[in-house]
Each structure stands twice: as structure tokens, then as C-alpha cells.
Write an enzyme that holds these catalytic residues in place. Sequence first.
Site, PDB file in Angstrom:
ATOM      1  N   SER A 264     154.480  37.689  52.920  1.00 18.74           N
ATOM      2  CA  SER A 264     155.596  37.447  52.775  1.00 18.74           C
ATOM      3  C   SER A 264     156.579  36.024  52.485  1.00 18.74           C
ATOM      4  O   SER A 264     155.266  35.456  51.657  1.00 18.74           O
ATOM      5  CB  SER A 264     156.723  37.618  54.323  1.00 18.74           C
ATOM      6  OG  SER A 264     156.237  35.775  55.421  1.00 18.74           O
ATOM      7  N   LYS A 265     157.707  36.715  51.798  1.00 17.67           N
ATOM      8  CA  LYS A 265     158.225  35.246  51.087  1.00 17.67           C
ATOM      9  C   LYS A 265     157.751  33.981  51.620  1.00 17.67           C
ATOM     10  O   LYS A 265     157.878  32.948  51.029  1.00 17.67           O
ATOM     11  CB  LYS A 265     160.105  35.338  51.246  1.00 17.67           C
ATOM     12  CG  LYS A 265     160.934  35.117  49.700  1.00 17.67           C
ATOM     13  CD  LYS A 265     162.196  35.569  50.720  1.00 17.67           C
ATOM     14  CE  LYS A 265     163.330  34.323  51.934  1.00 17.67           C
ATOM     15  NZ  LYS A 265     164.326  34.851  51.811  1.00 17.67           N
ATOM     16  N   ARG A 266     157.510  33.315  53.031  1.00 14.77           N
ATOM     17  CA  ARG A 266     157.682  31.974  54.009  1.00 14.77           C
ATOM     18  C   ARG A 266     156.056  31.599  53.548  1.00 14.77           C
ATOM     19  O   ARG A 266     155.688  30.657  53.979  1.00 14.77           O
ATOM     20  CB  ARG A 266     158.218  32.371  55.250  1.00 14.77           C
ATOM     21  CG  ARG A 266     158.961  32.714  55.695  1.00 14.77           C
ATOM     22  CD  ARG A 266     159.529  31.765  55.440  1.00 14.77           C
ATOM     23  NE  ARG A 266     161.642  31.206  54.704  1.00 14.77           N
ATOM     24  CZ  ARG A 266     161.841  30.534  54.773  1.00 14.77           C
ATOM     25  NH1 ARG A 266     161.314  28.534  54.963  1.00 14.77           N
ATOM     26  NH2 ARG A 266     163.206  29.956  54.371  1.00 14.77           N
ATOM     27  N   ASP A 267     155.568  33.124  53.385  1.00 14.56           N
ATOM     28  CA  ASP A 267     153.713  32.841  53.563  1.00 14.56           C
ATOM     29  C   ASP A 267     153.413  31.982  52.633  1.00 14.56           C
ATOM     30  O   ASP A 267     152.488  30.799  52.581  1.00 14.56           O
ATOM     31  CB  ASP A 267     153.196  34.336  53.566  1.00 14.56           C
ATOM     32  CG  ASP A 267     153.311  34.844  54.839  1.00 14.56           C
ATOM     33  OD1 ASP A 267     153.476  34.480  55.851  1.00 14.56           O
ATOM     34  OD2 ASP A 267     152.531  35.746  54.997  1.00 14.56           O
ATOM     35  N   PHE A 276     155.230  32.898  44.545  1.00 11.72           N
ATOM     36  CA  PHE A 276     156.714  32.983  43.546  1.00 11.72           C
ATOM     37  C   PHE A 276     156.319  32.870  42.162  1.00 11.72           C
ATOM     38  O   PHE A 276     155.318  32.698  41.871  1.00 11.72           O
ATOM     39  CB  PHE A 276     157.892  32.765  43.985  1.00 11.72           C
ATOM     40  CG  PHE A 276     158.779  32.493  44.920  1.00 11.72           C
ATOM     41  CD1 PHE A 276     160.143  34.253  45.223  1.00 11.72           C
ATOM     42  CD2 PHE A 276     158.236  32.035  46.002  1.00 11.72           C
ATOM     43  CE1 PHE A 276     160.048  34.471  46.327  1.00 11.72           C
ATOM     44  CE2 PHE A 276     158.618  32.485  47.063  1.00 11.72           C
ATOM     45  CZ  PHE A 276     159.962  33.895  47.373  1.00 11.72           C
TER      46      PHE A 276
END
Length: 507
Positions: A264-267, A276
Site C-alpha cells: 500500500s501507499k503507506r508501506d 512511488f
Amino acid sequence: MSEKPVRVRFAPSPTGPLHIGGVRTALYNYLFAKKNNGTFIIRIEDTDQTRFVSGAQDYIMDALNWCGIIPTEGPGIGGEYGPYVQSERKDMYRPYAEQLVANDKAYYAFDTPEELDEMRDRAKAMNMPNWQYNSVTRTSMKNSLSLPADEVKRRLENGDPYVIRIKMPRNFDVRFEDLIRGWVTVNTNNLDDKVLFKSDGMPTYHLANIVDDHTMAISHVIRGEEWLPSAPMHIMLYEAFGWEAPRFAHLPLLLRPDGNGKLSKRDGDRLGFPVFPCDWHTAEGELYSGYREKGYLPEAFINMLAFLGWNPGTTQEIFSMKELEEVFTLERVSKGGAKFDPEKTKWFQQQHLKAVSDDQLADLLINQYGAKVDKTSLTKIVHLMKERAIFPQDILTEGVYLLERPTEIDASSIEKKWKDDSASLLNGWLEKLASISEFSAHSIEEVFKAYIAERNVGIGAVMFLFRLLVTGHGAGPSMFEISEFLGKQEVIERLKWGLTTVESMKK
Ligand code: GLU
């Protein structure tokens, strides 16, 4: 295979920065287009205004550009099928939704959000937690199928808010062949009457996506697995319009390194690696780090991504974009989730860095990393340090002693390695160095070999301390090459300084 010319699209929603999973989807679409002499298109799906994030579209375009995933058609590029941003196509969707209503494939629904909530609550109280607006429940809701025609007319004329929903047929098996997963069959009794057109005058993702894929002559829809559950509904929409559906391919999920759940985005920042492509600064001042800013080469990033869910069927692992364009096929995309491997990612980077010429790397360090060294010396530094570097900037940080003299010598290394004969051995070596007339790596090495033979000691007795005193480091590239680079005068001065420093440490 469809006979149509290959036209594929990457259709991100500008709801934030593009996750590496999104970049992989874009990459596979791009490679598929290239491999099949097709066209790769970017379409921005921004019909959900509540989730719009400013700057996200620019980020997406910039990130793809950095990766070398360049569209033939898209926003800011143009093409015959534009505009390529859905909000700019806004006016074309309503007639399509109305066409479905006219053909009894969709209907107006007047239920207010409060009424829908109430319905859900009531169902929950009756132990039916997943209430859906579907072919059964629609008969008891407020819509153009259940209400008398004159009331529908009155409500429409009155300007009552409404949405348009697809009229899912009852008990029909939707079948389609996914190019990665094979045949998928879902019964329409399991599908709800999705909203196609919202009361704010905007289409939903589902309607806009199908209308655009059709009007943009998309031949293959290659997208993430999270869209697989929507595919049967999309097939039904194509049927409702009487259009031929494109071929579908749903890509495997990207999983966390331990295989435990979706990446996920936060991982990323939490697990110590970026998720990213480029840095993203949130409006709240948070930073999500990106591969570009960490020093990854786009070639390495792309190579790593290509292997997350695909393999060439050979042992070759290092590919350029051009090579990927030649070998990529959907047949070799796996069904199972692809585990992200941060170590392997670094390995790809290291391999690609090695492949960059010394000259190009020197240019990169000067232009992008602000190296303040003349090009000739920098090219030599690159040559010496490249083998051990992972990122371009490592060459400057790890090779700092090639530019500056060391200022201290590690006491514990001296403690461990300094023997009774060390001072005598190094002083003797200093004299030998001073006697070398042609100060090349080769001749220094020859003299060194002769010297340790003469003193009857092993390489280790002199080399480690020589390195430590001249560079301040315990490891690095060949000391003969380092010496040649530094020059006779400099090596001698550093060695003398080292010997004096050690002497004062011993006191
Ligand atoms: N806009 C969708 C997304 O953000 C596109 C899904 C599709 O490719 O159909 O992922």
C-alpha cells in the site's frame, strides 16, 4: 486475438501520486503496444470530483516521462480521439446514459441518499448486512421501473435529483476470457444495479470508462486485478450498448515483501523503501519518497517493475526498455500476486549503474548532483568507484578521499592491525614509493610486490595500513589505481601524515 489495431490506454485517476503498481500497469500497457505495433494512450479519469487531488495529474505525467513510458496520445500531447481528460469530455456522457434508458437497459432512480441509508440500516437490522440496489430490490425503490410513468415524468420535469442505474438482467451468466486469468463467469444475480450517471451531472467511473474505451477504439484493457470484480458489469454495459467489448487482462497485485497483503501507499516509507516513482509532497507537508530522488536510474526502475509479475522465460534479467519492448507478452504475466523485493530492486539499480559509461556518469554527477570536480578527474573517480556504488551519489560520498585528504584515522582499526613492525614496513614502503619514477598503477604494483618479497611479509602486512593511512578507509578499489590517481606527491604526503598521526595516537 482481436483483429482490430492494438490501442491500449493507461487510465489513472488523479487522486494522489501514482503508486508503483500504477506505473507497472502503465509499463505493461506501453510494452504491449510497442510489441504489437500499437498505440499507447493516457486518459485521465477525473469524474469523481470528491477525490480529485490538485497536482496529481502533473505528477503522473512527470513520473511516466521520467520512466520513459511515453504515450502517443494523451493530455498535453493530443491525438484524434481527444480530449484525453474525462472532465473535458463531460458533455458527451449524458446522451449515452439516456440512450440506455430509452432502450430499457438503464433507468432513472430518485431515491435520496437518506432513503438509501435508511434502506441499508433496515436490512442490517434484519441481518442482511450487504444490501444492494439490484434486480430484486429495485422493485421496491423509487425509480422509473417501479413508479407510474406519469410520476416519473412529473419528477423529471420538476427537476427532482436522480441518478441513472444500469438495469441488470436477472439470472444471466456473464462470461468473458481474461487474457491472464482465462475464462471468468459471473451470474448477474451477484451484480448490483450500479450508478452510471450521477445527480451532479457527471458520469461514474463505469460509464465514462466504457464510453471512452469504445469511442477511443481501445482494443485491450490491461489493468490491475482490483478491477476484475467490475469487469462482468463492464461486459454487461458493452452488451447494453450493443458494442463489441475489448479484450481484458487483469494484472496480478503487488504484494508486500513478506507476501502478507497488498503493497500500500503507506508501506513504503514504513518498510524502508519508496513505493512511488518520484517524491510527492502532500498538502499537509508530508513527504512520500520516490525512486527518482533516491538516485535510481529510470532504466533500473523499469527493469525491476517489469519483473514484478512477468518474466521472459529465460535466465536473462537485465533488460533495456527497447529489449523489453521486443520480448514482452501477456502470456508470460503471472496470475499470482508479485512480491516486492527491495534488495532485488537495489541489485537491478547496481547492474544498470555499471552499464552506464564513465563519461556519462561523470556528466550525470555534474549536471544532476552538482559535483564540483573537473570532468577529467571525475571520469577517473567514476571509473574507480563505480563497481562498488549502488547510486550515482555513492561515487561522490564513498570516493570522498579521492578529492579530500582524510582528517582522522580510526583508532580501533589501528589497535587491531598495527603490529610491532608496521612502522618500519610503512616507512620502507614510503621510500620505495619515492623512488618510483613512472607513477602508474602497474609500476607501483610491481614495486610493491618486490618490496613485500624483499621484506618477506604478506600483502596484508602493508596494504591495509597503507590504505587506511592514505584514504582514511579500510576498504575500496585497488590502492595501486588510487595511488596513480592521487599522484606521487600526494600519496607520499598523505602517508607521511598518516605515520605521524599514528605515532601521536600511540603516545
Ligand atoms: N481510473 C481507473 C483507475 O484509477 C482505471 C481502471 C481501468 O483501467 O479501467 O485505476
